[in-house]
Design a protein around this motif. Structure first.
Motif, PDB file in Angstrom:
ATOM      1  N   MET A   1       0.839  -1.204   0.000  1.00 23.22           N
ATOM      2  CA  MET A   1       0.000   0.000   0.000  1.00 23.22           C
ATOM      3  C   MET A   1       0.874   1.254   0.000  1.00 23.22           C
ATOM      4  O   MET A   1       1.983   1.239   0.496  1.00 23.22           O
ATOM      5  N   ILE A   2       0.330   2.330  -0.559  1.00 24.16           N
ATOM      6  CA  ILE A   2       1.040   3.607  -0.565  1.00 24.16           C
ATOM      7  C   ILE A   2       0.922   4.209   0.831  1.00 24.16           C
ATOM      8  O   ILE A   2      -0.174   4.327   1.372  1.00 24.16           O
ATOM      9  N   ARG A  14       4.811   6.435 -11.998  1.00 25.13           N
ATOM     10  CA  ARG A  14       5.002   5.085 -12.529  1.00 25.13           C
ATOM     11  C   ARG A  14       3.808   4.644 -13.367  1.00 25.13           C
ATOM     12  O   ARG A  14       3.974   4.049 -14.435  1.00 25.13           O
ATOM     13  N   GLU A  18       3.765   3.472 -17.135  1.00 26.43           N
ATOM     14  CA  GLU A  18       3.302   2.111 -17.453  1.00 26.43           C
ATOM     15  C   GLU A  18       2.258   2.131 -18.559  1.00 26.43           C
ATOM     16  O   GLU A  18       2.247   1.267 -19.432  1.00 26.43           O
ATOM     17  N   SER A  48      -3.866  -6.270 -15.346  1.00 23.53           N
ATOM     18  CA  SER A  48      -4.304  -6.581 -13.986  1.00 23.53           C
ATOM     19  C   SER A  48      -3.271  -6.106 -12.971  1.00 23.53           C
ATOM     20  O   SER A  48      -3.620  -5.584 -11.912  1.00 23.53           O
ATOM     21  N   PHE A  49      -2.006  -6.308 -13.304  1.00 21.09           N
ATOM     22  CA  PHE A  49      -0.917  -5.866 -12.429  1.00 21.09           C
ATOM     23  C   PHE A  49      -0.987  -4.343 -12.257  1.00 21.09           C
ATOM     24  O   PHE A  49      -0.866  -3.811 -11.159  1.00 21.09           O
ATOM     25  N   ALA A  51      -3.619  -2.427 -12.740  1.00 21.27           N
ATOM     26  CA  ALA A  51      -4.864  -2.003 -12.091  1.00 21.27           C
ATOM     27  C   ALA A  51      -4.687  -1.920 -10.578  1.00 21.27           C
ATOM     28  O   ALA A  51      -5.282  -1.072  -9.911  1.00 21.27           O
ATOM     29  N   GLN A  52      -3.834  -2.793 -10.027  1.00 23.49           N
ATOM     30  CA  GLN A  52      -3.587  -2.751  -8.580  1.00 23.49           C
ATOM     31  C   GLN A  52      -2.978  -1.415  -8.184  1.00 23.49           C
ATOM     32  O   GLN A  52      -3.366  -0.812  -7.179  1.00 23.49           O
ATOM     33  N   GLU A  55      -5.536   1.326  -8.246  1.00 18.65           N
ATOM     34  CA  GLU A  55      -6.436   1.309  -7.088  1.00 18.65           C
ATOM     35  C   GLU A  55      -5.729   1.781  -5.818  1.00 18.65           C
ATOM     36  O   GLU A  55      -6.343   2.409  -4.961  1.00 18.65           O
ATOM     37  N   GLU A  56      -4.440   1.478  -5.702  1.00 24.26           N
ATOM     38  CA  GLU A  56      -3.694   1.976  -4.539  1.00 24.26           C
ATOM     39  C   GLU A  56      -3.640   3.500  -4.573  1.00 24.26           C
ATOM     40  O   GLU A  56      -3.767   4.163  -3.549  1.00 24.26           O
ATOM     41  N   CYS A  59      -7.009   4.821  -3.651  1.00 23.82           N
ATOM     42  CA  CYS A  59      -7.244   4.642  -2.223  1.00 23.82           C
ATOM     43  C   CYS A  59      -6.527   5.740  -1.445  1.00 23.82           C
ATOM     44  O   CYS A  59      -7.102   6.372  -0.566  1.00 23.82           O
ATOM     45  N   ALA A  66     -14.521   3.636  -8.573  1.00 21.12           N
ATOM     46  CA  ALA A  66     -15.828   2.999  -8.744  1.00 21.12           C
ATOM     47  C   ALA A  66     -16.979   3.949  -8.432  1.00 21.12           C
ATOM     48  O   ALA A  66     -18.128   3.628  -8.675  1.00 21.12           O
ATOM     49  N   ARG A 110       5.690  -4.094  14.237  1.00 21.75           N
ATOM     50  CA  ARG A 110       6.549  -3.563  13.181  1.00 21.75           C
ATOM     51  C   ARG A 110       5.944  -2.275  12.638  1.00 21.75           C
ATOM     52  O   ARG A 110       4.746  -2.063  12.721  1.00 21.75           O
ATOM     53  N   ARG A 120      -6.402  -4.268  15.404  1.00 22.63           N
ATOM     54  CA  ARG A 120      -4.977  -4.153  15.726  1.00 22.63           C
ATOM     55  C   ARG A 120      -4.685  -2.819  16.416  1.00 22.63           C
ATOM     56  O   ARG A 120      -3.902  -2.753  17.365  1.00 22.63           O
TER      57      ARG A 120
ATOM     58  N   ASP B   5       3.936  -8.488   9.269  1.00 29.42           N
ATOM     59  CA  ASP B   5       3.020  -8.827  10.364  1.00 29.42           C
ATOM     60  C   ASP B   5       1.883  -9.709   9.877  1.00 29.42           C
ATOM     61  O   ASP B   5       1.487 -10.652  10.531  1.00 29.42           O
ATOM     62  N   TRP B  41      -6.368 -13.793 -16.273  1.00 30.11           N
ATOM     63  CA  TRP B  41      -5.726 -12.523 -15.884  1.00 30.11           C
ATOM     64  C   TRP B  41      -6.532 -11.356 -16.432  1.00 30.11           C
ATOM     65  O   TRP B  41      -6.061 -10.225 -16.442  1.00 30.11           O
ATOM     66  N   PRO B  43      -8.570  -8.311 -16.468  1.00 27.00           N
ATOM     67  CA  PRO B  43      -8.849  -7.312 -15.425  1.00 27.00           C
ATOM     68  C   PRO B  43     -10.339  -7.216 -15.090  1.00 27.00           C
ATOM     69  O   PRO B  43     -10.706  -6.875 -13.962  1.00 27.00           O
ATOM     70  N   ARG B  46     -11.578  -9.169 -12.052  1.00 25.92           N
ATOM     71  CA  ARG B  46     -11.122  -8.834 -10.692  1.00 25.92           C
ATOM     72  C   ARG B  46     -12.319  -8.410  -9.850  1.00 25.92           C
ATOM     73  O   ARG B  46     -13.175  -7.681 -10.303  1.00 25.92           O
ATOM     74  N   LYS B  54      -8.132  -2.937  -2.863  1.00 27.95           N
ATOM     75  CA  LYS B  54      -7.759  -3.467  -4.177  1.00 27.95           C
ATOM     76  C   LYS B  54      -8.686  -4.609  -4.573  1.00 27.95           C
ATOM     77  O   LYS B  54      -9.034  -5.452  -3.758  1.00 27.95           O
ATOM     78  N   TYR B  68       1.782 -14.641 -12.000  1.00 26.63           N
ATOM     79  CA  TYR B  68       1.770 -13.961 -13.301  1.00 26.63           C
ATOM     80  C   TYR B  68       2.670 -14.682 -14.307  1.00 26.63           C
ATOM     81  O   TYR B  68       3.791 -15.071 -13.961  1.00 26.63           O
ATOM     82  N   ARG B  95       9.180  -3.433  -1.668  1.00 25.22           N
ATOM     83  CA  ARG B  95       8.701  -2.112  -2.064  1.00 25.22           C
ATOM     84  C   ARG B  95       9.761  -1.031  -1.837  1.00 25.22           C
ATOM     85  O   ARG B  95       9.881  -0.097  -2.609  1.00 25.22           O
TER      86      ARG B  95
END
Lengths: 154, 110
Positions: A1-2, A14, A18, A48-49, A51-52, A55-56, A59, A66, A110, A120, B5, B41, B43, B46, B54, B68, B95
Motif C-alpha cells: 500500500m502507498i 510510474r 506504465e 491486472s498488475f 490495475a492494482q 487502485e492503490e 485509495c 468505482a 513492526r 490491531r 506482520d 488474468w 482485469p 477482478r 484493491k 503472473y 517495495r
C-alpha cells in the motif's frame, strides 16, 4: 500500500509511464501479427498488475474509481471513506509513536501501520493505555442548484 | 518472501511462452486442471474483497495466490537507478528496494 506522499507521487509517475509502455507493447504485438483477441490475452496480466497500482493511488488520494462524484450517494461515501482513512491515519501515528517509545508489550510490533485494522489499533492502543477519539464535522450544507439560481436571481 | 506482520498472499511468476498465453491455451490448460476454474488474468474478472481497497483476480479469491506469466515483458517496477525490471527481477525486490527472497519451485522427475 502507498504509505506517504513520496510513495504516492512515485506511484502516479510510474502509472503514467506504465500506460505509455503498455500502449507501445500493444503496437508491437499487433505489428507481430497477433489478432486483437490474442493481444488482449497477452496484455491482460500486465493490465491486472497495473490495475492494482491504480487502485492503490485511488485509495491513497481518497477517491474511488468505482464512485462518481456526481451522485450525492457517492459523495457521502467519499466523505465517510475519508473520515475513516483519517481515523486510521491517526491510529497509525499513535502506533508508530508507541513503537518509537519502546513500550513494553509492543516489542513484536513492526512499523507498518498503513491501513491498520481497527482490531490491531485497539490492541496497540490498549497496550499504551490510550483512548483515541476521532471526530469530524460536516461542512455547511451546499445549496442545491435550483436554490443557488434563485438566489442569484434575487 | 518478506517478514510481515500479516502476510496476505503468495505472489509469484512463472516463465511462459508468449504464443501460449496469447492463444488462450495457457488459461484453458490450467482451468482443465483446476476444479475452481479460476485461471484468468482478465482485469474485468477482478473482484473486491471486504476491507481491501484493491480488487483481486479469481485465483486470489480461490487460493490467495497471484501468479503472473512471464513472457519477457517489463513489470513497470523500477530499481533504485530507475531501470525498469522484468518480473523475475521485480519479484526479488521489496517495495523499499531491498532484496527479497523467493522460493523457486522446480518440477521433479516423474
Amino acid at each position: 500500500m502507498i504509505r506517504n506522499e513520496t510513495e504516492y507521487q512515485e506511484a502516479v509517475r510510474r502509472l503514467a509511464e506504465e500506460k505509455e509502455r503498455l500502449e507501445a507493447h500493444k503496437e508491437r504485438l499487433l505489428e507481430a501479427g497477433l489478432s486483437s483477441a490474442e493481444v488482449k490475452r497477452a496484455l491482460d496480466p500486465l493490465r491486472s498488475f497495473q490495475a492494482q497500482l491504480e487502485e492503490e493511488i485511488d485509495c491513497y488520494s481518497g477517491s474511488s474509481a468505482a464512485t462518481s462524484p456526481r451522485s450525492s450517494t457517492s459523495t457521502a461515501r467519499r466523505v465517510v471513506g475519508r473520515a475513516a482513512d483519517r481515523a486510521r491515519h491517526h491510529a497509525a501515528r499513535a502506533c508508530r509513536a508507541a513503537r518509537c517509545a519502546r513500550v513494553p508489550g509492543l516489542a513484536d510490533e513492526r512499523n507498518d501501520y498503513h491501513g491498520i485494522t481497527v482490531e490491531r489499533a485497539e490492541r496497540v492502543l490498549a497496550a499504551l493505555d490510550v483512548q483515541m477519539n476521532s471526530s469530524f464535522d460536516l461542512a455547511a450544507r451546499v445549496p442545491s442548484r435550483a436554490r443557488r439560481q434563485r438566489r442569484a436571481g434575487e | 518472501m518478506e517478514d510481515k506482520d500479516h502476510p496476505n498472499d503468495i505472489d509469484g511468476y512463472f516463465v511462459c511462452d508468449l504464443r501460449r498465453l496469447a492463444s488462450g491455451e495457457l488459461e484453458r490448460d490450467l482451468n482443465l486442471l483446476d476444479p475452481k476454474k479460476c485461471w484468468t488474468w482478465d482485469p474485468a474478472q477482478r473482484r473486491p474483497f471486504p476491507g481491501d481497497p484493491k480488487r483481486q483476480l479469481p485465483m486470489w479469491h480461490s487460493y490467495h495466490v497471484e501468479l503472473y506469466p512471464h513472457v519477457g515483458q517489463l513489470s513497470g517496477i523500477t530499481d533504485k537507478y530507475g531501470n525498469e525490471l522484468e518480473f523475475p527481477s521485480a519479484f526479488r525486490l521489496s517495495r523499499n528496494g531491498t532484496p527479497r527472497g523467493i522460493v523457486q519451485l522446480l518440477r521433479g522427475s516423474p
